[in-house]
Design a protein around this motif. Sequence first.
Motif, PDB file in Angstrom:
ATOM      1  N   PRO A   1       0.818  -1.222   0.000  1.00  0.00           N
ATOM      2  CA  PRO A   1       0.000   0.000   0.000  1.00  0.00           C
ATOM      3  C   PRO A   1       0.850   1.269   0.000  1.00  0.00           C
ATOM      4  N   LEU A   2       0.293   2.344  -0.520  1.00  0.00           N
ATOM      5  CA  LEU A   2       0.995   3.632  -0.552  1.00  0.00           C
ATOM      6  C   LEU A   2       0.130   4.711   0.089  1.00  0.00           C
ATOM      7  N   THR A   3       0.777   5.579   0.843  1.00  0.00           N
ATOM      8  CA  THR A   3       0.052   6.626   1.587  1.00  0.00           C
ATOM      9  C   THR A   3      -0.476   7.710   0.657  1.00  0.00           C
ATOM     10  N   THR A   4      -1.693   8.189   0.945  1.00  0.00           N
ATOM     11  CA  THR A   4      -2.216   9.390   0.284  1.00  0.00           C
ATOM     12  C   THR A   4      -2.673  10.360   1.363  1.00  0.00           C
ATOM     13  N   PRO A   5      -2.054  11.541   1.459  1.00  0.00           N
ATOM     14  CA  PRO A   5      -2.531  12.498   2.461  1.00  0.00           C
ATOM     15  C   PRO A   5      -3.954  12.959   2.112  1.00  0.00           C
ATOM     16  N   ILE A   6      -4.760  13.241   3.149  1.00  0.00           N
ATOM     17  CA  ILE A   6      -6.124  13.741   2.912  1.00  0.00           C
ATOM     18  C   ILE A   6      -6.037  15.234   2.590  1.00  0.00           C
ATOM     19  N   GLY A   7      -6.898  15.726   1.711  1.00  0.00           N
ATOM     20  CA  GLY A   7      -6.919  17.149   1.360  1.00  0.00           C
ATOM     21  C   GLY A   7      -5.801  17.472   0.398  1.00  0.00           C
ATOM     22  N   GLY A   8      -5.194  18.657   0.558  1.00  0.00           N
ATOM     23  CA  GLY A   8      -4.172  19.137  -0.383  1.00  0.00           C
ATOM     24  C   GLY A   8      -2.947  18.232  -0.388  1.00  0.00           C
ATOM     25  N   GLY A   9      -1.945  18.588  -1.187  1.00  0.00           N
ATOM     26  CA  GLY A   9      -0.727  17.778  -1.260  1.00  0.00           C
ATOM     27  C   GLY A   9      -0.821  16.797  -2.393  1.00  0.00           C
ATOM     28  N   ILE A  10      -0.058  15.691  -2.277  1.00  0.00           N
ATOM     29  CA  ILE A  10       0.029  14.785  -3.423  1.00  0.00           C
ATOM     30  C   ILE A  10      -1.284  14.029  -3.652  1.00  0.00           C
ATOM     31  N   ARG A  11      -1.531  13.719  -4.915  1.00  0.00           N
ATOM     32  CA  ARG A  11      -2.675  12.879  -5.259  1.00  0.00           C
ATOM     33  C   ARG A  11      -2.282  11.426  -5.026  1.00  0.00           C
ATOM     34  N   SER A  12      -3.285  10.564  -5.031  1.00  0.00           N
ATOM     35  CA  SER A  12      -3.023   9.156  -4.723  1.00  0.00           C
ATOM     36  C   SER A  12      -2.084   8.515  -5.751  1.00  0.00           C
ATOM     37  N   LEU A  13      -1.015   7.913  -5.248  1.00  0.00           N
ATOM     38  CA  LEU A  13      -0.083   7.187  -6.126  1.00  0.00           C
ATOM     39  C   LEU A  13      -0.752   5.911  -6.631  1.00  0.00           C
ATOM     40  N   ASN A  14      -1.607   5.348  -5.787  1.00  0.00           N
ATOM     41  CA  ASN A  14      -2.292   4.104  -6.165  1.00  0.00           C
ATOM     42  C   ASN A  14      -3.222   4.350  -7.349  1.00  0.00           C
ATOM     43  N   VAL A  15      -3.993   5.451  -7.235  1.00  0.00           N
ATOM     44  CA  VAL A  15      -4.906   5.803  -8.329  1.00  0.00           C
ATOM     45  C   VAL A  15      -4.089   6.197  -9.561  1.00  0.00           C
ATOM     46  N   ALA A  16      -2.989   6.925  -9.336  1.00  0.00           N
ATOM     47  CA  ALA A  16      -2.155   7.359 -10.475  1.00  0.00           C
ATOM     48  C   ALA A  16      -1.663   6.149 -11.260  1.00  0.00           C
ATOM     49  N   LEU A  17      -1.190   5.120 -10.577  1.00  0.00           N
ATOM     50  CA  LEU A  17      -0.691   3.923 -11.274  1.00  0.00           C
ATOM     51  C   LEU A  17      -1.792   3.286 -12.124  1.00  0.00           C
ATOM     52  N   ARG A  18      -3.004   3.245 -11.563  1.00  0.00           N
ATOM     53  CA  ARG A  18      -4.122   2.647 -12.320  1.00  0.00           C
ATOM     54  C   ARG A  18      -4.421   3.480 -13.556  1.00  0.00           C
ATOM     55  N   GLN A  19      -4.342   4.805 -13.399  1.00  0.00           N
ATOM     56  CA  GLN A  19      -4.663   5.670 -14.550  1.00  0.00           C
ATOM     57  C   GLN A  19      -3.560   5.630 -15.597  1.00  0.00           C
ATOM     58  N   ILE A  20      -2.307   5.708 -15.138  1.00  0.00           N
ATOM     59  CA  ILE A  20      -1.179   5.756 -16.090  1.00  0.00           C
ATOM     60  C   ILE A  20      -1.176   4.506 -16.967  1.00  0.00           C
ATOM     61  N   PHE A  21      -1.446   3.345 -16.353  1.00  0.00           N
ATOM     62  CA  PHE A  21      -1.390   2.094 -17.126  1.00  0.00           C
ATOM     63  C   PHE A  21      -2.774   1.646 -17.620  1.00  0.00           C
ATOM     64  N   ASP A  22      -3.751   2.533 -17.442  1.00  0.00           N
ATOM     65  CA  ASP A  22      -5.110   2.249 -17.905  1.00  0.00           C
ATOM     66  C   ASP A  22      -5.595   0.879 -17.404  1.00  0.00           C
ATOM     67  N   LEU A  23      -5.395   0.649 -16.127  1.00  0.00           N
ATOM     68  CA  LEU A  23      -5.799  -0.623 -15.496  1.00  0.00           C
ATOM     69  C   LEU A  23      -7.270  -0.470 -15.113  1.00  0.00           C
ATOM     70  N   TYR A  24      -8.145  -0.640 -16.072  1.00  0.00           N
ATOM     71  CA  TYR A  24      -9.499  -0.129 -15.918  1.00  0.00           C
ATOM     72  C   TYR A  24     -10.403  -0.994 -15.051  1.00  0.00           C
ATOM     73  N   SER A  25     -10.024  -2.244 -14.799  1.00  0.00           N
ATOM     74  CA  SER A  25     -10.855  -3.069 -13.914  1.00  0.00           C
ATOM     75  C   SER A  25     -10.101  -3.423 -12.639  1.00  0.00           C
ATOM     76  N   CYS A  26     -10.696  -3.070 -11.521  1.00  0.00           N
ATOM     77  CA  CYS A  26     -10.136  -3.471 -10.223  1.00  0.00           C
ATOM     78  C   CYS A  26     -10.970  -4.659  -9.743  1.00  0.00           C
ATOM     79  N   VAL A  27     -10.303  -5.780  -9.546  1.00  0.00           N
ATOM     80  CA  VAL A  27     -11.003  -7.029  -9.234  1.00  0.00           C
ATOM     81  C   VAL A  27     -10.713  -7.397  -7.779  1.00  0.00           C
ATOM     82  N   ARG A  28     -11.752  -7.438  -6.962  1.00  0.00           N
ATOM     83  CA  ARG A  28     -11.553  -7.687  -5.528  1.00  0.00           C
ATOM     84  C   ARG A  28     -12.456  -8.815  -5.032  1.00  0.00           C
TER      85      ARG A  28
END
Length: 474
Positions: A104-131
């Motif tokens: 897991p990777l930290t995402t601060p709440i509110g301002g500051g960096i955006r989620s790295l986890n979400v960024a990875l999904r968007q950058i690689f177009d990983l469009y289905s999250c299977v849980r």
Amino acid sequence: MAQFEKLSPPSQGTAIRFVNGQPVIPNEPIIPFIRGDGTGVDIWPATQRVLDAAVTKAYQGVRRIEWFKVYAGDEACDLYGTYQYLPEDTLEAIRTYGVAIKGPLTTPIGGGIRSLNVALRQIFDLYSCVRPCRYYKGTPSPHKRPQDLDVIVYRENTEDIYMGVEWEADDPVGKTLREHLNTVVIPANGKLGKRQIPEGSGIGIKPVSKHGSQRHIRKAIQHALRLKGDKRHVTLVHKGNIMKFTEGAFRDWGYELATSEFRDVCITERESWILGNLENDPQLSIQANARMIEPGYDSLTPERKASIDAEVHGVLDAIGTSHGNGQWKAMVLVDDRIADSIFQQIQTRPQEYSILATLNLNGDYISDAAAAMVGGLGMAPGANIGENAAIFEATHGTAPKHAGLDRINPGSVILSGVMMLEFLGWQEAADLITKGLSAAIANQQVTYDLARLMDPPVDPVSCSGFSEAVISHF
Ligand SMILES: NC(=O)C1=CN([C@@H]2O[C@H](COP(=O)(O)OP(=O)(O)OC[C@H]3O[C@@H](n4cnc5c(N)ncnc54)[C@H](OP(=O)(O)O)[C@@H]3O)[C@@H](O)[C@H]2O)C=CC1
Ligand SMILES: O=C(O)CCC(=O)C(=O)O
Ligand SMILES: [Mg+2]
């Protein structure tokens, strides 16, 4: 120029390639891993040990994972410098090697960096999250029959409000946008009356596209086709009664896909009622059938009644022969449920559900809620899948208060590793881990989160101790 600034890939091993969305797997794939922030320091080494032990035992050296350590989050800043949370090296490694696993990777709440986890999904177009959320025998649960829950949350991963198109309340561009919406866009709509966005509002945009929804629902239906019996079932989860053109459209596009591209193998819930009613009573008239599928039919306007009658007629005409006489019972059932109601449905009637296809936000909530029913976040794995890459990761976050204490449950990342092995087609190794993990739990060798729920409570094993217990039961 060297491919990587600060990394050296393993000298042995081969990259996984994707051909038409399918991975081509060598015997010694190079797999990048991100350790993760917080409890990543505990969970990742415990997971890696289990994966390696299973692959060694299953394939006796014929197959092997060549691990490639790459960096994101706090660890990346230590190596690459301040604010270098997601270095280009890491992206290049995932681009090159196709399949990765992460803590897991930290995402601060509110301002500051955006989620790295979400960024990875968007950058690689990983469009289905299977849980997947299923029960392992012996796991303590607040539910009386947790074994009845066996669902796979299929969460759309790239759109919805997670796209991150938003403005702070005092952002000058956000203020201009708000004024434009209030003075031009809302009045021009004609149906929004005197609605106005209050001053001081932050604004977020919720895009949901037909392409994005259908490619995701397609994966969910394809998954259902690999299942058997009642599990061949996809429920479109949405809040379309309120957000008609985003959540409602997701539902409509799902049905459209099911009844066009998957026409030969899918049946919608309403169609199944119509065919089932006729099978129970072959003399049933169109109108009597319509009355049975539409509650309150008799108080409808004549036009509305005619449209329900036409629906019944249309279904019998179109699929009466191909799907009737009970043939539909072997097909994938596609239905839909409103999001708030599905939260209670999975608790009160869990056995009735299988694949829950959702938008991004609903899937985020539902996956944690479903995990709670079968032991909690420590047992909740996941995969982010696209056409050219896949990243495996747990449902939970960094659980920072437990970091570095060797106490957190690594089950979620270990089970994400099982999903990765299955994705590679290495089923024997995956099965060994499932067997070992099931036996460890049945033997009450569990971490604090499960130990405290057992009745009577048992002494917990450590995070590393749990991975040893899993291996000992291979
Ligand atoms: N994909 C990712 O990398 C994700 C990252 N995050 C990020 O993680 C950070 C922390 O988020 P937070 O809201 O605290 O949520 P977390 O999921 O990290 O943890 C919340 C609580 O869930 C329980 N829990 C989580 N993981 C485990 C585990 N492996 N074993 C046992 N129990 C577990 C713990 O409960 P208890 O203490 O009661 O035992 C923990 O305190 C945030 O920055 C968030 O943005 C969040 C979700 C996903
Ligand atoms: O990226 C984050 O910090 C949170 C993401 C999340 O909650 C999830 O993917 O389930
Ligand atoms: Mg979440």
